[in-house]
Motif scaffolding. Structure first.
Motif, mmCIF file in Angstrom:
data_model
loop_
_atom_site.group_PDB
_atom_site.id
_atom_site.type_symbol
_atom_site.label_atom_id
_atom_site.label_comp_id
_atom_site.label_asym_id
_atom_site.label_seq_id
_atom_site.Cartn_x
_atom_site.Cartn_y
_atom_site.Cartn_z
ATOM 1 N N SER A 33 21.428 -44.887 40.823
ATOM 2 C CA SER A 33 21.052 -45.114 42.215
ATOM 3 C C SER A 33 21.694 -44.051 43.115
ATOM 4 O O SER A 33 22.921 -43.898 43.133
ATOM 5 C CB SER A 33 21.509 -46.506 42.663
ATOM 6 O OG SER A 33 21.519 -46.606 44.074
ATOM 7 N N ASN A 80 21.843 -44.091 46.342
ATOM 8 C CA ASN A 80 22.629 -44.769 47.378
ATOM 9 C C ASN A 80 23.997 -45.191 46.855
ATOM 10 O O ASN A 80 24.997 -45.138 47.578
ATOM 11 C CB ASN A 80 21.866 -45.981 47.901
ATOM 12 C CG ASN A 80 20.688 -45.583 48.783
ATOM 13 O OD1 ASN A 80 20.679 -44.495 49.365
ATOM 14 N ND2 ASN A 80 19.691 -46.443 48.883
ATOM 15 N N GLN A 81 24.026 -45.606 45.585
ATOM 16 C CA GLN A 81 25.307 -45.977 44.972
ATOM 17 C C GLN A 81 26.208 -44.748 44.854
ATOM 18 O O GLN A 81 27.421 -44.824 45.065
ATOM 19 C CB GLN A 81 25.055 -46.579 43.584
ATOM 20 C CG GLN A 81 26.303 -47.208 42.952
ATOM 21 C CD GLN A 81 25.994 -47.869 41.613
ATOM 22 O OE1 GLN A 81 24.837 -48.174 41.298
ATOM 23 N NE2 GLN A 81 27.026 -48.093 40.810
#
Length: 227
Positions: A33, A35-36
């Motif tokens: 991810s 965003n992670q």
């Protein structure tokens, strides 16, 4: 006496059963991810995957996996770029500066490698000793490994080494002795220079260097296009 024997038998049976019980393997964690990944950088700026060429403009790139000139004989990367975690790039910057004063420079073949590529390598490699097992992941997947060599700063040509990059031969080993004194000197000079700045050679690949603190970084599967 019989009771004691019975108790001993039951105890030993229970013990044997406990020993045969399978141990649960730790699940492999791979960050896919974006965003992670961004959140991890906010938590700790050292998590950033820095583009090596942007940080060190005079470094040379030869990203083989963006071409068919590699052991896979196919294009693996959509972009000819190289990344590494921020502290790794900071070390490379110091190494490049030190080498430049002696008339040398670094040529980067590979840096951060998305996990999915490691899976593909393992499927096709004829010698599994030269590729990382996806069950554990690679230090390349963590952004903590670089494949590289030395070049002559004036000519841009590679300094002779015992084997070409990505050779599967015995002579690729970092301590292989059956090489000429000149080749051994070049290889050992590179290995020693890298080690001074926290990048240690892989035993069976003179061109592969792992960052000393690689354990603290997650395995990653984010493509270059997103970085």
């Amino acid at each position: 006496m019989k009771l004691n024997l019975l108790v001993a038998f039951v105890f030993s049976s229970l013990l044997a059963g406990a020993q045969l019980k399978p141990v649960a393997e730790k699940k492999l964690v791979v960050v896919s991810s974006y965003n992670q990944y961004l959140a991890a950088i906010k938590t700790d700026p050292r998590n950033e995957l820095v583009e090596i060429k942007k940080a060190i403009p005079n470094i040379t790139l030869d990203i083989r996996y963006a071409t068919k000139n590699n052991f896979m004989q196919q294009v693996m990367y959509k972009q000819a770029r190289a990344f590494a975690r921020k502290p790794v790039v900071e070390s490379l910057k110091k190494i490049q500066s030190e080498l430049n004063k002696k008339g040398y420079g670094l040529k980067i073949f590979d840096g951060y490698r998305p996990y999915a590529i490691t899976v593909e390598f393992y499927k096709k490699a004829s010698d599994k000793n030269f590729v990382a097992n996806p069950a554990k992941g690679s230090k390349h997947n963590r952004g903590c490994a670089v494949d590289l060599t030395l070049i002559n700063l004036k000519t841009g040509k590679e300094i002779p080494m015992p084997t070409p990059y990505d050779s599967f031969s015995a002579a690729a080993a970092a301590k292989y002795e059956n090489v000429s004194p000149a080749l051994k000197k070049n290889r050992d000079f590179l290995i020693a220079t890298m080690a001074k700045h926290g990048l240690h050679v892989l035993e069976n690949e003179w061109w592969h260097y792992d960052f000393v603190n690689w354990q603290r970084y997650d395995l990653m599967d984010i493509p270059f296009e997103k970085l």
